[in-house]
Design an enzyme around this catalytic site. Structure first.
Site, PDB file in Angstrom:
ATOM      1  CG  ASP A 320      67.739  48.472  71.761  1.00 33.63           C
ATOM      2  OD1 ASP A 320      67.142  48.105  70.743  1.00 33.63           O
ATOM      3  OD2 ASP A 320      67.834  47.753  72.774  1.00 33.63           O
ATOM      4  CG  ASN A 414      62.179  45.476  77.949  1.00 31.43           C
ATOM      5  OD1 ASN A 414      61.808  44.412  77.482  1.00 31.43           O
ATOM      6  ND2 ASN A 414      63.313  46.057  77.544  1.00 31.43           N
ATOM      7  CD1 TRP A 415      59.875  41.806  79.576  1.00 29.15           C
ATOM      8  CD2 TRP A 415      57.880  40.872  79.258  1.00 29.15           C
ATOM      9  NE1 TRP A 415      59.619  41.027  80.672  1.00 29.15           N
ATOM     10  CE2 TRP A 415      58.392  40.433  80.498  1.00 29.15           C
ATOM     11  CE3 TRP A 415      56.621  40.415  78.852  1.00 29.15           C
ATOM     12  CZ2 TRP A 415      57.698  39.560  81.326  1.00 29.15           C
ATOM     13  CZ3 TRP A 415      55.920  39.543  79.678  1.00 29.15           C
ATOM     14  CH2 TRP A 415      56.472  39.121  80.903  1.00 29.15           C
TER      15      TRP A 415
END
Length: 588
Positions: A320, A414-415
């Site tokens: 992922d 991450n974001w």
């Protein structure tokens, strides 16, 4: 919405001429240089998140004080990841549960509020967050969790047009700030954990009419002006059987625009399902199981939606390591035109701006277990023993071999957006040092249901910190300095010409660091965890800084042992705005 207040405000604005012109393409293109406004997500469509203002600096930042605070109110709190926009004295922010507010930037008073009134049965992966809006002409535009896009009158909050991005019942959603380029408003989509197909869409900014649609998974047809255009990639070139039909690759973080090459740049997320053995990704290194264009950065022609180039950060993806992280356009110290992105997989990449060609890839986290490094062609050097095992090879066929992988699936980054400082030439990257036990499981696709085929447990890699803000030299990949934080970092970073680095922590601290040394120069306790994105602008002759506070997002939902470390944190929803008073600007 308070219609009376909105109507009165609209009449005042009309009388004074404010908002008469609206936000133009020239304003969007030059947002970084126009210091009395912030009209783009990223403080410029290149996403550098750098303010040229230097009134606020290392010497006087200690004099920064609160100007006003705005509560999002009600019981709809959860994670607040928005970036404010400021134009003609009005600030626009989005909130959890797909709300949008117009606020007087001088006083903090609400002008109007819009609530999307979400339907039952929406399927957001990672909290009910929204990361911001876009401004164009006399409209403010944002997306909603039920996979819609809405354009509102910036004066009144009335709906001008709305359209459907995709079917929320099939797992689609939307959380990013839209991107406006010329007469187009451009969006991605969310829902990669539900077997959706990632796509980028462009609509007419005035009418909402769909101009083009570009799926980012091989085998799907694009659309231009209402007719089929070209196929994405080549059917079954890197996907087995019909798996491309539910291949994931969500474009959920939105994109950037590099005006130097007239290119939209979007990231495509993880392939679906997570179980890489079902996608042939665990077999060999021939490229057959690369599953394009998932886990990639993609350059797109804004006029047609055609793909100009791609760079895949994690071929044969099996952890992922979602490939959506923002791509920042910048000029290197030698003047060459470059792109930079810090991937979930733990590597910091520099690419050629013209064609997305690989320049370099270096670690920005301490422990990377899935690859030894990146070869001269930009392809990972896999450590095959650290790929989650094939369930079909297990005795019971139900659970593949468990491996420890670092970084965790929540990523080295991450974001949360990084910043590029034109003052130092360095990037400032919010990262996390964590790993996970991960294993694969059998899975079959069912519309609207989670489509993972994996299990996991996230663990911190170190006792003394998880979060780590790093200053990185893009020429060498070297870390100039590191600022450690006990809890994970999950919010954005902003740098300024005054030599400051602003960011927030889950513990509620809004912090300014020295951009050259990482020394903490100022902080303010906001009362809830910060996962938002700071901005700075000039107003009434003073420099202002704003950030939203409100703990939430993916960490408390997916974080396992890590989430327990911060389960004491209060949720909230408060927009904090600070200013440097004129009389204290020259005080040491």
């Amino acid at each position: 919405m308070n219609r009376f207040v909105a109507a009165v405000t609209a009449s005042i604005l009309a009388a004074t001429g404010a908002l008469a012109q609206g936000v133009t393409e020239d304003m969007l293109a030059n947002d970084q240089t126009m210091t009395n406004q912030v009209v783009t997500n990223g403080m410029g469509r290149h996403l550098q998140r750098y303010s040229p203002l230097e009134t606020l600096n290392k010497d006087n930042v200690k004099n920064l004080v609160p100007a006003w605070a705005f509560s999002l109110g009600g019981e709809k709190q959860r994670g607040q990841e928005t970036q404010p926009l400021v134009y003609d004295g009005i600030m626009y922010i989005t909130g959890s549960y797909s709300r949008l507010y117009a606020i007087d930037a001088n006083t903090g008073e609400e002008i109007w509020q819009y609530d999307a009134r979400l339907p039952e049965g929406i399927l957001p992966c990672c909290d009910v967050i929204n990361r911001g809006a876009a401004l164009a002409g006399d409209k403010v535009i944002f997306g909603t969790l039920d996979a819609r896009i809405v354009a509102l009158d910036a004066k009144t909050g009335d709906v001008v047009w709305r359209d459907k991005i995709d079917d929320y019942k099939a797992g689609y959603s939307y959380t990013a700030a839209p991107l406006v380029v010329g007469d187009l408003v451009i969006t991605g989509n969310s829902g990669g954990e539900f077997g959706i197909v990632g796509a980028v869409q462009a609509r007419n900014v005035d009418t909402g009419e769909l101009v083009w649609n570009r799926p980012v998974i091989e085998g799907h047809m694009g659309m231009l002006n209402g007719e089929e255009s070209t196929m994405t990639g080549t059917l079954n070139a890197t996907w087995p059987g019909d798996m491309w039909k539910t291949g994931g690759g969500a474009t959920w973080l939105g994109g950037s625009y590099d005006e130097r090459t007239d290119t939209l740049i979007f990231g495509a997320g993880n392939p679906a399902p997570w179980n890489s053995w079902l996608r042939d990704a665990g077999q060999d290194n021939s490229g057959k199981g690369d599953n394009l264009y998932a886990a990639s950065r993609i350059g797109i022609d804004p006029a047609t939606g055609n793909i100009k180039w791609h760079y895949q950060t994690t071929p044969r993806e099996g952890w992922d390591y979602d490939g959506v992280n923002e791509v920042v356009a910048f000029d290197a110290r030698d003047g060459s035109q470059r792109l930079a992105t810090a991937d979930r997989n733990g590597f910091f990449y520099v690419l050629n701006a013209e064609d997305g060609g690989f320049i370099s890839g270096t670690p920005f986290v301490k422990d990377i277990s899935w690859a030894e490094g990146i070869d001269e062609n930009g392809r990972p050097i896999f450590i095959e023993d650290n790929r989650p095992g094939d369930p079909a090879a297990a005795a019971d066929g139900k659970k593949g071999e468990v491996v420890f992988a670092s970084p965790s699936f929540l990523g080295g980054k991450n974001w949360m957006p990084m910043s590029f400082s034109k003052r130092t030439g360095n990037f400032y990257v919010p990262s996390n040092e964590w790993g996970m036990d991960i294993w694969n499981e059998p899975i079959t696709y069912k519309k609207g249901a989670a489509y993972l085929g994996s299990g996991f447990t996230i663990k911190p890699n170190y006792e003394d910190h998880i979060g780590s803000l790093k200053a990185i030299d893009p020429d060498t990949g070297d870390w100039v300095w590191e600022y450690k934080n006990d809890a994970p970092l999950w919010g954005g970073v902003m740098t300024t010409a005054g030599g400051l680095v602003f960011f927030g922590t889950p513990e509620g601290k809004f912090i300014a660091l020295d951009d050259e040394t990482g020394e903490e120069l100022w902080s303010f306790q906001t009362g809830s965890g910060i996962v938002g994105q700071p901005i700075s602008w000039e107003q009434n002759g003073e420099q202002y800084v704003s950030v939203i506070s409100g703990w939430g997002g993916a960490v408390p939902l997916w974080g396992g042992e890590v989430a327990k470390k911060v389960n004491y944190l209060n949720q909230g929803g408060t927009l904090w705005t600070f200013r440097l008073p004129k009389e204290l600007a020259s005080a040491n």
